[in-house]
Write a protein that holds these residues in place. Structure first.
Motif, PDB file in Angstrom:
ATOM      1  N   PHE A  28      32.484  37.936  30.382  1.00  0.00           N
ATOM      2  CA  PHE A  28      32.972  37.601  31.713  1.00  0.00           C
ATOM      3  C   PHE A  28      31.802  37.092  32.553  1.00  0.00           C
ATOM      4  N   GLY A  29      31.951  35.899  33.118  1.00  0.00           N
ATOM      5  CA  GLY A  29      30.985  35.424  34.098  1.00  0.00           C
ATOM      6  C   GLY A  29      31.304  36.046  35.448  1.00  0.00           C
ATOM      7  N   LEU A  30      30.289  36.518  36.139  1.00  0.00           N
ATOM      8  CA  LEU A  30      30.504  37.249  37.380  1.00  0.00           C
ATOM      9  C   LEU A  30      30.089  36.453  38.617  1.00  0.00           C
ATOM     10  N   ASP A  31      29.878  35.139  38.444  1.00  0.00           N
ATOM     11  CA  ASP A  31      29.502  34.282  39.568  1.00  0.00           C
ATOM     12  C   ASP A  31      30.655  33.365  39.965  1.00  0.00           C
ATOM     13  N   TYR A  32      30.878  33.242  41.274  1.00  0.00           N
ATOM     14  CA  TYR A  32      31.774  32.208  41.789  1.00  0.00           C
ATOM     15  C   TYR A  32      31.032  30.876  41.817  1.00  0.00           C
ATOM     16  N   CYS A  58      36.651  39.467  47.878  1.00  0.00           N
ATOM     17  CA  CYS A  58      36.412  38.048  47.596  1.00  0.00           C
ATOM     18  C   CYS A  58      37.717  37.321  47.291  1.00  0.00           C
ATOM     19  N   GLU A  59      38.540  37.891  46.432  1.00  0.00           N
ATOM     20  CA  GLU A  59      39.799  37.230  46.099  1.00  0.00           C
ATOM     21  C   GLU A  59      40.698  37.141  47.326  1.00  0.00           C
ATOM     22  N   TRP A  60      40.697  38.182  48.139  1.00  0.00           N
ATOM     23  CA  TRP A  60      41.481  38.155  49.384  1.00  0.00           C
ATOM     24  C   TRP A  60      40.978  37.049  50.300  1.00  0.00           C
ATOM     25  N   PHE A  61      39.671  36.986  50.526  1.00  0.00           N
ATOM     26  CA  PHE A  61      39.104  36.010  51.444  1.00  0.00           C
ATOM     27  C   PHE A  61      39.328  34.588  50.941  1.00  0.00           C
ATOM     28  N   LEU A  62      39.098  34.346  49.655  1.00  0.00           N
ATOM     29  CA  LEU A  62      39.251  33.005  49.109  1.00  0.00           C
ATOM     30  C   LEU A  62      40.705  32.556  49.118  1.00  0.00           C
ATOM     31  N   GLY A  63      41.636  33.498  49.195  1.00  0.00           N
ATOM     32  CA  GLY A  63      43.049  33.157  49.250  1.00  0.00           C
ATOM     33  C   GLY A  63      43.557  32.835  50.641  1.00  0.00           C
ATOM     34  N   LEU A  64      42.720  32.996  51.657  1.00  0.00           N
ATOM     35  CA  LEU A  64      43.117  32.718  53.030  1.00  0.00           C
ATOM     36  C   LEU A  64      43.174  31.219  53.299  1.00  0.00           C
ATOM     37  N   ALA A  65      43.988  30.833  54.272  1.00  0.00           N
ATOM     38  CA  ALA A  65      43.996  29.451  54.748  1.00  0.00           C
ATOM     39  C   ALA A  65      42.672  29.173  55.456  1.00  0.00           C
ATOM     40  N   PRO A  66      42.223  27.914  55.491  1.00  0.00           N
ATOM     41  CA  PRO A  66      40.938  27.598  56.129  1.00  0.00           C
ATOM     42  C   PRO A  66      40.807  28.144  57.538  1.00  0.00           C
ATOM     43  N   GLU A  67      41.877  28.053  58.340  1.00  0.00           N
ATOM     44  CA  GLU A  67      41.776  28.548  59.714  1.00  0.00           C
ATOM     45  C   GLU A  67      41.629  30.065  59.764  1.00  0.00           C
ATOM     46  N   LEU A  85      20.669  48.705  40.348  1.00  0.00           N
ATOM     47  CA  LEU A  85      21.156  47.631  41.213  1.00  0.00           C
ATOM     48  C   LEU A  85      22.530  48.013  41.722  1.00  0.00           C
ATOM     49  N   LEU A  86      22.817  47.596  42.934  1.00  0.00           N
ATOM     50  CA  LEU A  86      24.116  47.862  43.557  1.00  0.00           C
ATOM     51  C   LEU A  86      24.767  46.526  43.890  1.00  0.00           C
ATOM     52  N   ALA A  87      25.945  46.248  43.314  1.00  0.00           N
ATOM     53  CA  ALA A  87      26.636  44.986  43.533  1.00  0.00           C
ATOM     54  C   ALA A  87      28.062  45.233  43.998  1.00  0.00           C
ATOM     55  N   ALA A  88      28.615  44.233  44.676  1.00  0.00           N
ATOM     56  CA  ALA A  88      29.991  44.340  45.160  1.00  0.00           C
ATOM     57  C   ALA A  88      30.593  42.952  45.291  1.00  0.00           C
ATOM     58  N   ASP A  89      31.911  42.907  45.356  1.00  0.00           N
ATOM     59  CA  ASP A  89      32.613  41.646  45.609  1.00  0.00           C
ATOM     60  C   ASP A  89      32.888  41.528  47.110  1.00  0.00           C
ATOM     61  N   THR A  90      31.859  41.776  47.903  1.00  0.00           N
ATOM     62  CA  THR A  90      31.962  41.683  49.352  1.00  0.00           C
ATOM     63  C   THR A  90      30.809  40.836  49.876  1.00  0.00           C
ATOM     64  N   LEU A 138      13.532  51.343  49.261  1.00  0.00           N
ATOM     65  CA  LEU A 138      13.758  51.859  47.908  1.00  0.00           C
ATOM     66  C   LEU A 138      13.493  50.818  46.828  1.00  0.00           C
ATOM     67  N   GLY A 139      13.489  49.518  47.188  1.00  0.00           N
ATOM     68  CA  GLY A 139      13.305  48.485  46.174  1.00  0.00           C
ATOM     69  C   GLY A 139      14.534  48.284  45.314  1.00  0.00           C
ATOM     70  N   MET A 140      15.720  48.516  45.884  1.00  0.00           N
ATOM     71  CA  MET A 140      16.972  48.413  45.131  1.00  0.00           C
ATOM     72  C   MET A 140      17.650  47.082  45.417  1.00  0.00           C
ATOM     73  N   PRO A 141      17.732  46.171  44.432  1.00  0.00           N
ATOM     74  CA  PRO A 141      18.380  44.881  44.659  1.00  0.00           C
ATOM     75  C   PRO A 141      19.866  45.034  44.926  1.00  0.00           C
ATOM     76  N   LEU A 142      20.393  44.090  45.715  1.00  0.00           N
ATOM     77  CA  LEU A 142      21.803  44.092  46.073  1.00  0.00           C
ATOM     78  C   LEU A 142      22.467  42.827  45.546  1.00  0.00           C
ATOM     79  N   GLY A 143      23.611  42.975  44.931  1.00  0.00           N
ATOM     80  CA  GLY A 143      24.400  41.838  44.483  1.00  0.00           C
ATOM     81  C   GLY A 143      25.592  41.663  45.402  1.00  0.00           C
ATOM     82  N   GLU A 144      25.759  40.471  45.927  1.00  0.00           N
ATOM     83  CA  GLU A 144      26.818  40.205  46.902  1.00  0.00           C
ATOM     84  C   GLU A 144      27.721  39.073  46.426  1.00  0.00           C
ATOM     85  N   LEU A 145      28.992  39.147  46.825  1.00  0.00           N
ATOM     86  CA  LEU A 145      29.976  38.106  46.516  1.00  0.00           C
ATOM     87  C   LEU A 145      30.179  37.924  45.012  1.00  0.00           C
ATOM     88  N   TRP A 146      30.066  38.995  44.253  1.00  0.00           N
ATOM     89  CA  TRP A 146      30.246  38.883  42.810  1.00  0.00           C
ATOM     90  C   TRP A 146      31.734  38.717  42.479  1.00  0.00           C
TER      91      TRP A 146
END
Length: 327
Positions: free
Chosen positions: A58-62, A201-210, A241-246, A279-287
């Motif tokens: 599974f690719g985890l990048d948009y 991410c899926e919720w946001f990308l499903g919104l109308a542009p406005e 590492l801490l990642a989220a789809d936010t 802490l030096g903990m990388p963050l993954g966003e919009l995954w």
């Protein structure tokens, strides 16, 4: 305690360190620039092989231009140009490419702690174009590889008849994360790559542009509620590492009770400074976690072999994550 022997203080122990070291992991890791990915040992990488059960990737990048418009007020989508020098040739380039405009990983020079400075006491003057200090290339030269654990917050809440309220930018507390992990019967190990699936991410990308523009203007975004308990929990579980789809891993704006409003005034109480600079903990966003979360839910297995290899840009503050999950 010297982390070179493989033992690390608890978060409470970090708070007892003296002066600018209080609450930090500075000087604890053998590689001073790598941060918490140092928690992943060669033995942990080998053990993560057992997470590959079906051989599915599974690719985890948009896409780089997926969030156009997105929540960021400055990061616009890149402009892609294809050109040719002759009829048998094609080449291309990107203009205006914000390295953190889509699925990404925050590097350790992305945030400076207002009350302490950059990670490991790196001088401000070293955080500039062309210098390697704390640059994203550290994790490109030696990619972050290991066991990834999915916490299906969206599925857990939906199963309780209370879907996450993305329109309100709902703060998600530590107790919710712990409850979902318990429901999934998952135990965390040192060096785990934790992925929080909220469905944002899926919720946001499903919104109308406005409606996307309306959310952008509102500055409301779902994410982890700011608390010292969460920061302590992430460190004490030795997360790599801490990642989220936010948009920002943590919620926007910071909750009123955030304990970091005084220590992180430039970030208005967010935890980025605590996690990255201290802490030096990388963050993954919009995954892109939805397809993987649905596969894991159907399989009843919540871990995967994860590889993360940022772009090899000397001194980069962040990069596309180039994250892949093998299950």
């Amino acid at each position: 305690m010297n982390a070179g022997d493989g033992h690390y203080p608890t978060f409470a122990g970090l708070l007892e360190r003296e002066g600018a070291l209080a609450g930090t992991s500075w000087g604890l890791f053998p590689d001073a620039t790598r941060g918490t990915p140092s928690f992943i040992t060669p033995q942990a990488v080998l053990a993560a092989r057992t997470c590959v059960r079906t051989g599915t990737a599974f690719g985890l990048d948009y896409p780089a231009d997926a969030f156009d418009p997105g929540m960021s007020l400055k990061r616009s989508a890149p402009r892609h140009t294809i050109y040719s020098s002759h009829s048998a040739h094609r080449d291309d380039f990107l203009d205006g490419y914000y390295l953190q405009g889509s699925s990404q990983i925050d590097g350790l020079r992305h945030r400076r702690a207002d009350d302490a400075g950059f990670y490991n006491g790196t001088p401000d003057g070293r955080i500039t174009v062309g210098t390697p200090d704390l640059g994203i290339q550290e994790w490109a030269d030696h990619p972050i590889v290991g066991r990834g654990v999915m916490v299906d917050l969206a599925g857990y809440r939906a199963g309780h008849g209370a879907p996450i309220d993305h329109a309100a930018g709902e703060p998600l507390g530590l107790e919710l994360i712990q409850g979902a992990l318990a429901a999934q019967s998952v135990n965390l190990r040192q060096g785990d790559i934790l992925m929080l699936h909220t469905g944002w991410c899926e919720w946001f990308l499903g919104l109308a542009p406005e409606d996307k523009q309306r959310m952008r203007d509102s500055r409301l975004a779902t994410g982890v509620a700011q608390s010292e308990e969460f920061v302590a929990w992430a460190w004490d579980h030795r997360l790599a590492l801490l990642a989220a789809d936010t948009f920002a891993v943590e919620c926007l704006p910071a909750v009123p009770a955030s304990p970091y409003r005084k220590s992180a005034p430039n970030d208005h109480g967010m935890m980025h400074q605590q996690l990255l600079a201290k802490l030096g903990m990388p963050l993954g966003e919009l995954w892109r976690l939805g397809p993987l979360a649905r596969h894991m839910r159907s399989a009843g297995q919540w871990d995967a072999f994860i590889t993360i290899k940022p772009l090899n840009i000397t001194g980069g503050t962040g990069s596309p994550a180039n994250a892949t999950a093998l299950v």
